[in-house]
Design a protein around this motif. Structure first.
Motif, PDB file in Angstrom:
ATOM      1  N   LEU A 132       3.494   8.327   4.399  1.00 34.05           N
ATOM      2  CA  LEU A 132       2.679   7.214   3.686  1.00 34.05           C
ATOM      3  C   LEU A 132       2.596   6.033   4.656  1.00 34.05           C
ATOM      4  CD1 LEU A 132       4.332   7.936   0.188  1.00 34.05           C
ATOM      5  CD2 LEU A 132       2.220   8.762   1.190  1.00 34.05           C
ATOM      6  N   GLN A 133       3.481   5.867   5.468  1.00 37.69           N
ATOM      7  CA  GLN A 133       3.443   4.372   6.112  1.00 37.69           C
ATOM      8  C   GLN A 133       2.306   4.429   7.123  1.00 37.69           C
ATOM      9  OE1 GLN A 133       5.996   1.907   6.006  1.00 37.69           O
ATOM     10  NE2 GLN A 133       5.124   0.509   7.338  1.00 37.69           N
ATOM     11  N   ILE A 134       2.144   5.727   7.633  1.00 35.30           N
ATOM     12  CA  ILE A 134       1.069   5.896   8.813  1.00 35.30           C
ATOM     13  C   ILE A 134      -0.243   5.645   8.054  1.00 35.30           C
ATOM     14  CG2 ILE A 134      -0.112   7.470  10.242  1.00 35.30           C
ATOM     15  CD1 ILE A 134       2.712   8.469  10.931  1.00 35.30           C
ATOM     16  N   ILE A 135      -0.263   6.147   6.874  1.00 37.08           N
ATOM     17  CA  ILE A 135      -1.497   6.035   6.130  1.00 37.08           C
ATOM     18  C   ILE A 135      -2.068   4.640   5.660  1.00 37.08           C
ATOM     19  CG2 ILE A 135      -2.795   6.855   3.789  1.00 37.08           C
ATOM     20  CD1 ILE A 135      -1.231   9.219   4.055  1.00 37.08           C
ATOM     21  N   ALA A 136      -0.932   4.088   5.196  1.00 31.74           N
ATOM     22  CA  ALA A 136      -0.940   2.610   4.956  1.00 31.74           C
ATOM     23  C   ALA A 136      -1.769   1.733   6.328  1.00 31.74           C
ATOM     24  CB  ALA A 136       0.341   1.946   4.296  1.00 31.74           C
ATOM     25  N   GLN A 137      -1.244   2.034   7.152  1.00 31.14           N
ATOM     26  CA  GLN A 137      -1.247   1.453   8.541  1.00 31.14           C
ATOM     27  C   GLN A 137      -2.776   1.641   8.813  1.00 31.14           C
ATOM     28  OE1 GLN A 137       2.015   2.393  11.329  1.00 31.14           O
ATOM     29  NE2 GLN A 137       3.115   0.716  10.753  1.00 31.14           N
ATOM     30  N   LYS A 138      -3.093   2.945   8.768  1.00 32.14           N
ATOM     31  CA  LYS A 138      -4.490   3.176   9.351  1.00 32.14           C
ATOM     32  C   LYS A 138      -5.458   2.869   8.239  1.00 32.14           C
ATOM     33  CE  LYS A 138      -7.256   6.051  11.451  1.00 32.14           C
ATOM     34  NZ  LYS A 138      -7.440   6.073  12.894  1.00 32.14           N
ATOM     35  N   ALA A 139      -5.166   2.294   6.903  1.00 34.22           N
ATOM     36  CA  ALA A 139      -6.088   1.641   5.907  1.00 34.22           C
ATOM     37  C   ALA A 139      -6.544   0.246   6.285  1.00 34.22           C
ATOM     38  CB  ALA A 139      -5.407   1.911   4.533  1.00 34.22           C
ATOM     39  N   ASP A 140      -5.560  -0.321   7.020  1.00 30.90           N
ATOM     40  CA  ASP A 140      -5.817  -1.591   7.457  1.00 30.90           C
ATOM     41  C   ASP A 140      -6.117  -2.621   6.245  1.00 30.90           C
ATOM     42  OD1 ASP A 140      -6.171  -3.596   9.328  1.00 30.90           O
ATOM     43  OD2 ASP A 140      -8.240  -3.260   9.507  1.00 30.90           O
ATOM     44  N   ALA A 174       0.894  -1.114   0.192  1.00 30.58           N
ATOM     45  CA  ALA A 174      -0.086   0.008   0.006  1.00 30.58           C
ATOM     46  C   ALA A 174       0.893   1.108  -0.145  1.00 30.58           C
ATOM     47  CB  ALA A 174      -0.892  -0.067   0.951  1.00 30.58           C
ATOM     48  N   LYS A 175       2.038   1.341   0.772  1.00 32.68           N
ATOM     49  CA  LYS A 175       2.763   2.285   0.785  1.00 32.68           C
ATOM     50  C   LYS A 175       3.401   2.530  -0.596  1.00 32.68           C
ATOM     51  CE  LYS A 175       6.907   1.875   2.076  1.00 32.68           C
ATOM     52  NZ  LYS A 175       8.386   1.781   2.825  1.00 32.68           N
ATOM     53  N   THR A 232      13.778 -11.999  13.423  1.00 36.69           N
ATOM     54  CA  THR A 232      12.439 -11.365  13.139  1.00 36.69           C
ATOM     55  C   THR A 232      12.322 -10.108  12.785  1.00 36.69           C
ATOM     56  OG1 THR A 232      12.691 -10.894  15.540  1.00 36.69           O
ATOM     57  CG2 THR A 232      11.657 -13.226  14.671  1.00 36.69           C
ATOM     58  N   ILE A 233      13.387  -9.415  12.365  1.00 33.80           N
ATOM     59  CA  ILE A 233      13.474  -7.935  12.224  1.00 33.80           C
ATOM     60  C   ILE A 233      12.698  -7.636  10.982  1.00 33.80           C
ATOM     61  CG2 ILE A 233      15.296  -7.761  10.634  1.00 33.80           C
ATOM     62  CD1 ILE A 233      16.055  -5.262  12.319  1.00 33.80           C
ATOM     63  N   ASN A 234      12.307  -8.616   9.982  1.00 32.44           N
ATOM     64  CA  ASN A 234      11.638  -8.160   8.924  1.00 32.44           C
ATOM     65  C   ASN A 234      10.204  -8.343   9.234  1.00 32.44           C
ATOM     66  OD1 ASN A 234      13.843  -8.366   7.338  1.00 32.44           O
ATOM     67  ND2 ASN A 234      13.757 -10.634   6.760  1.00 32.44           N
ATOM     68  N   LEU A 235       9.659  -8.660  10.269  1.00 33.09           N
ATOM     69  CA  LEU A 235       8.290  -8.571  10.824  1.00 33.09           C
ATOM     70  C   LEU A 235       7.817  -6.986  11.134  1.00 33.09           C
ATOM     71  CD1 LEU A 235       7.912 -11.874  12.895  1.00 33.09           C
ATOM     72  CD2 LEU A 235       7.085 -11.351  10.681  1.00 33.09           C
ATOM     73  N   LEU A 236       8.769  -6.088  11.017  1.00 33.61           N
ATOM     74  CA  LEU A 236       8.601  -4.726  11.520  1.00 33.61           C
ATOM     75  C   LEU A 236       8.248  -3.807  10.234  1.00 33.61           C
ATOM     76  CD1 LEU A 236       8.831  -3.134  14.082  1.00 33.61           C
ATOM     77  CD2 LEU A 236      11.227  -2.460  13.482  1.00 33.61           C
ATOM     78  N   GLU A 237       7.218  -3.503  10.312  1.00 30.20           N
ATOM     79  CA  GLU A 237       6.656  -2.999   8.969  1.00 30.20           C
ATOM     80  C   GLU A 237       6.691  -1.403   9.130  1.00 30.20           C
ATOM     81  OE1 GLU A 237       2.829  -4.394   8.382  1.00 30.20           O
ATOM     82  OE2 GLU A 237       3.511  -6.174   7.257  1.00 30.20           O
ATOM     83  N   VAL A 238       7.780  -0.931   9.291  1.00 26.33           N
ATOM     84  CA  VAL A 238       8.064   0.737   9.265  1.00 26.33           C
ATOM     85  C   VAL A 238       9.035   1.139   8.111  1.00 26.33           C
ATOM     86  CG1 VAL A 238       7.693   0.692  11.786  1.00 26.33           C
ATOM     87  CG2 VAL A 238       9.827  -0.036  10.965  1.00 26.33           C
ATOM     88  N   GLY A 239       9.479   2.400   8.095  1.00 28.51           N
ATOM     89  CA  GLY A 239      10.266   2.988   7.270  1.00 28.51           C
ATOM     90  C   GLY A 239      11.544   2.820   7.719  1.00 28.51           C
TER      91      GLY A 239
END
Length: 606
Positions: free
Chosen positions: A192-200, A172-173, A289-296
């Motif tokens: 854009l990361q925050i918008i993509a997370q908010k879109a669920d 989405a980002k 497990t660091i790839n599980l972190l969905e941030v910039g």
């Protein structure tokens, strides 16, 4: 003023390549078209805004193309969209069936897209079954729904089902970055990361939020503008809160929470986000497990930096406390106090009860104790520790063997000596769990001797009774001169008082059977001898086993070492007559004759 078209419509996919996050489904549909394996009925199911209707339109357009048509040809005359939410009756389905029989005027197929198909009534579903199973060769049905479980099984069995998944935050980002580039908007990646997370997971929701934020901030889209417009707590808030928790700064932590509430944020949303923040920090602790972190990338660097400050134990405990607060929030009558209490508990996880910060290597005994004694704590290597432990075990084994020989010669140790040994053992230094303790062989030997002397044997074994008797004899011999034993006179009441007192002593020690035996059977004094009558032989055996200790007590109590006990068994005394119900009734009638009248009046049975 030009007519504004929202991004969700303006950037709706026109080909399968433009569909975001559904590569598996688009590739399957393309291969089915190329190999002529397309089913007559398809069911697209999944959450909102993931591309179900878009894929249906693209499919309807693609199957009618033969390469000779105009690129902008949309085959509108061959595509029929039906909203099942407003056309859910049997009559609507009958009209649809009548239209299906007519072949297309342009192209090869007539495609019927039925959106929200789960809204059809039961009768409409049943009327649609036959046509759906055996439609004309030129008809293809595409059903779309967000609630597959509401569709009857007979419809599901006639359709080829495609399950659309939620669009990931990363996909989405990336799509939003392309849209922003085409629109000439400068957007920060974190925004854009925050918008993509908010879109669920819904691309349509992400584009709608994007339009709203652009209207607020203009051509420059920043993280701060997004958080203000969407009323969400950004990462920086949780970074600051976590730093205060790790610093155990409770006053500033409460002030920070008050500012968050003053900005209009909900405490429930804050504590749930804090638990997610701890989870992300825990994810950063392991490279796998660091790839599980969905941030910039910039935010990920901050997470990695803060994860080094917090231990895994603290993060797990923090997640547990925050999750517990999250569960209790709705039922709490004082919700603000609940969150504040959770924050104070989080800030106190790294503190000892006395307020000192916990050490990664906790000591069994506080270091202040050794400072007062003038003992300096020291650390040794693991190899030295293992050698010391092995050597200590060998020395303890030798000391125990030597102690057995000493114990055979003397069973009694003066209390003063035992106290000295205990004092010496207490003063032996105990450093910590992570340091080895090299004790002197003499201390080990004393400790082993003391343990062996304090070891107790079972009071029910024959060996213990014999040993106890020998010990009492030795004790008497050490106190009283056997050649000049006292033999003072005593009365029967004095003897019985001593008898009852000894029974109470045994009862307090836990010897319930002996204690009850002394309480229930009181002896008498005849011819300077104590006579006791017992109801059975087993009681006599039990009492005889307890006599050595009793005599030692009685000798001292009466100051007479010539006391003798005569035990007799009278089994007749223990027999009791068992009354039948009739016998009991006769006894009652003798006492009160009116009981017959009571029985006859109420027609009672015996």
């Amino acid at each position: 003023m030009e007519h504004f078209i929202v991004s969700a419509r303006k950037y709706r996919p026109q080909t399968f390549k433009e569909v975001v996050g559904q590569q598996a489904i688009t590739n399957t549909l393309l291969n089915a078209i190329e190999n002529n394996h397309l089913a007559q009925a398809l069911l697209f199911t999944g959450p909102r805004g993931v591309g179900k209707t878009s894929c249906a339109r693209i499919l309807a357009k693609t199957i009618n193309q033969d390469g000779n048509e105009h690129p902008d040809e949309d085959f509108a005359f061959n595509i029929f969209e039906l909203d099942a939410a407003s056309n859910n009756s049997v009559d609507d389905i009958r009209n649809l069936i009548d239209q299906v029989r007519i072949p297309p005027q342009v192209g090869k197929y007539k495609v019927y897209i039925i959106d929200e198909v789960h809204m059809l009534s039961q009768a409409a579903f049943n009327a649609f079954l036959k046509t759906l199973e055996e439609p004309p060769k030129h008809a293809i049905f595409i059903l779309a729904t967000t609630e597959k479980h509401k569709i009857i099984p007979t419809i599901l069995s006639r359709c080829q089902i495609f399950d659309f998944k939620r669009i990931t935050v990363t996909d989405a980002k990336n799509h939003l970055m392309q849209v922003a580039k085409q629109e000439g908007i400068i957007a920060e990646e974190d925004a854009l990361q925050i918008i993509a997370q908010k879109a669920d997971g819904a691309m349509r929701d992400a584009l709608s939020i994007f339009d709203r934020v652009v209207s607020f901030s203009g051509k420059n889209l920043t993280r701060q503008a997004v958080t203000e417009n969407l009323n969400v707590l950004d990462y920086e808030t949780y970074f600051i809160t976590t730093d205060l928790i790790l610093q155990n700064n409770i006053p500033q932590l409460l002030i920070e929470f008050n500012e968050i509430l003053a900005q209009g944020f909900d405490g429930h949303h804050f504590i749930a986000g804090l638990a997610s923040h701890f989870r992300d920090l825990l994810v950063c602790k392991n490279q796998a497990t660091i790839n599980l972190l969905e941030v910039g990338e910039q935010t990920k660097a901050k997470y990695l930096e803060q994860s080094q400050k917090a231990s895994s134990d603290f993060l797990i405990k923090g997640i547990d406390l925050a999750n517990d607060c999250d569960l209790k929030y709705k039922t709490s009558r004082n919700q603000r106090l609940l969150v504040e209490l959770c924050l104070m508990q989080l800030a106190s996880v790294l503190l000892k009860p006395d307020g000192e910060k916990k050490n990664d290597q906790p000591f069994i005994i506080s270091p202040s104790y050794f400072k007062e004694k003038g003992i300096k704590a020291f650390k040794i290597s693991r190899e030295t520790k293992e050698k010391a432990i092995h050597k200590s075990k060998e020395e303890k084994t030798v000391a125990v063997e030597q102690n057995r020989e000493i114990h055979k010669e003397s069973d009694i140790t003066p209390p003063e000596k035992v106290q000295e040994e205990k004092q010496e053992i207490v003063e032996a230094p105990i450093i910590s769990e992570n340091t080895a303790i090299i004790e002197a062989p003499a201390v080990i030997e004393k400790k082993s001797v003391l343990i062996a002397r304090e070891r107790k044997t079972s009071g029910l074994s024959l060996s213990s009774i014999k040993k106890k008797k020998e010990h009492e004899e030795k004790k008497v011999d050490s106190i009283v001169d056997p050649k000049n034993l006292p033999m003072e006179d005593f009365t029967e009441s004095q003897m019985q008082a001593a008898w009852v007192e000894y029974g109470k002593i045994q009862d307090k020690k836990g010897e319930r059977i002996i204690g009850s035996m002394f309480a229930m059977n009181i002896p008498v004094l005849k011819d300077d001898k104590i006579h006791l009558e017992l109801p059975n032989q087993s009681m006599k055996v039990d009492l005889e086993n307890a006599l050595p200790g009793f005599f030692q007590f009685l000798y001292k109590k009466l100051n007479n070492y010539s006391v003798e006990l005569v035990i007799t068994v009278n089994e007749e005394a223990s027999k009791k007559y068992a009354f039948t119900p009739q016998d009991k009734y006769e006894k009652l009638r003798e006492k009160n004759p009116l009981i017959d009248k009571l029985r006859s009046s109420f027609d009672l049975d015996i």
